[in-house]
Design an enzyme around this catalytic site. Structure first.
Site, mmCIF file in Angstrom:
data_model
loop_
_atom_site.group_PDB
_atom_site.id
_atom_site.type_symbol
_atom_site.label_atom_id
_atom_site.label_comp_id
_atom_site.label_asym_id
_atom_site.label_seq_id
_atom_site.Cartn_x
_atom_site.Cartn_y
_atom_site.Cartn_z
ATOM 1 N N GLY A 41 -4.863 5.344 -10.181
ATOM 2 C CA GLY A 41 -5.661 5.634 -9.087
ATOM 3 C C GLY A 41 -5.595 5.140 -7.715
ATOM 4 O O GLY A 41 -4.951 4.052 -7.601
ATOM 5 N N SER A 42 -6.423 5.542 -6.884
ATOM 6 C CA SER A 42 -6.466 4.888 -5.521
ATOM 7 C C SER A 42 -6.918 6.220 -4.661
ATOM 8 O O SER A 42 -8.110 6.509 -4.832
ATOM 9 C CB SER A 42 -5.175 4.386 -4.990
ATOM 10 N N ARG A 43 -6.185 6.363 -3.537
ATOM 11 C CA ARG A 43 -6.655 7.542 -2.615
ATOM 12 C C ARG A 43 -5.585 8.174 -1.891
ATOM 13 O O ARG A 43 -4.336 7.602 -2.036
ATOM 14 C CB ARG A 43 -7.328 6.617 -1.526
#
Length: 215
Positions: free
Chosen positions: A184-186
């Site tokens: 995950g992250s952005r």
């Protein structure tokens, strides 16, 4: 899970491309320690957490099939809309935060041709931090029916590996898988000038399903 995501997914789930370097060592270690624990129960001290970790990673790296939503511009990521910001050049940036529990595979918001895929070195601050714009990232440009569309995969404090699936020159269909951010992250997508966003801060999105515009 939202009704929207359920109604647009099939029952088939596979593992994401690009996870083998992380998953195979864990699966191997879990299998070996489980076999050894049959001879010596002390090995269970290692086998139990390794098996649990393997199960968690299989969940983290799931890659469900999706039927594209009807909107013109689709969300590139599963997650929560972190911000919707007007940009000086007339575009609108929609930033989507992906938690470690979200699907990590990203998808093309529109059909078109990949004109560039650029890796940019940077830091690894948490993706919800305002300074995450300077994080390790991969910047995509797609030539679409709406013109140039920019998409940015941004690594976070945990996710330190971005795996693009395509290179410049590739043709891409709407909602097609384009890459993976491990854990995950952005993901940011820049809506072209004149496109009104159809999402708001705090809204959950489903990659390849949720519409980002009113078109």
């Amino acid at each position: 899970m939202s009704h929207d995501s359920v109604s647009h997914q099939s029952g088939r789930v596979r593992l994401a491309r690009g996870v083998s370097p992380w998953l195979l060592p864990t699966v191997t270690a879990a299998a070996v320690t489980s076999l050894l624990s049959r001879r010596d129960r002390r090995w269970a001290l290692a086998a139990v957490p390794l098996t649990a970790l393997t199960g968690g990673m299989l969940w983290f790296f799931r890659d469900p099939e999706r039927t594209p939503g009807p909107a013109r511009i689709l969300s590139p990521a599963d997650g929560v809309v972190q911000s919707v910001d007007p940009w000086p050049d007339g575009r609108t940036r929609v930033a989507i935060f992906m938690s470690p529990l979200d699907v990590h595979v990203n998808r093309a918001p529109l059909a078109g041709t990949v004109t560039s895929v650029e890796h940019v070195a940077g830091g690894f601050v948490p993706a919800f931090n305002k300074d995450s714009d300077k994080n390790e990232r991969v910047v995509w440009h797609l030539d679409t029916e709406l013109g140039d569309v920019e998409l940015v995969q941004i690594a976070g404090a945990v996710a330190r590996r971005i795996v693009p699936y395509l290179t410049a020159g590739a043709k891409v269909a709407r909602a097609e898988r384009i890459g993976l951010i491990r854990l995950g992250s952005r993901v940011d997508v820049y809506l072209p000038e004149g496109i009104e966003p159809a999402v708001s801060v705090g809204q959950r999105t489903v990659a390849g399903v949720t519409g980002l515009d009113h078109g």
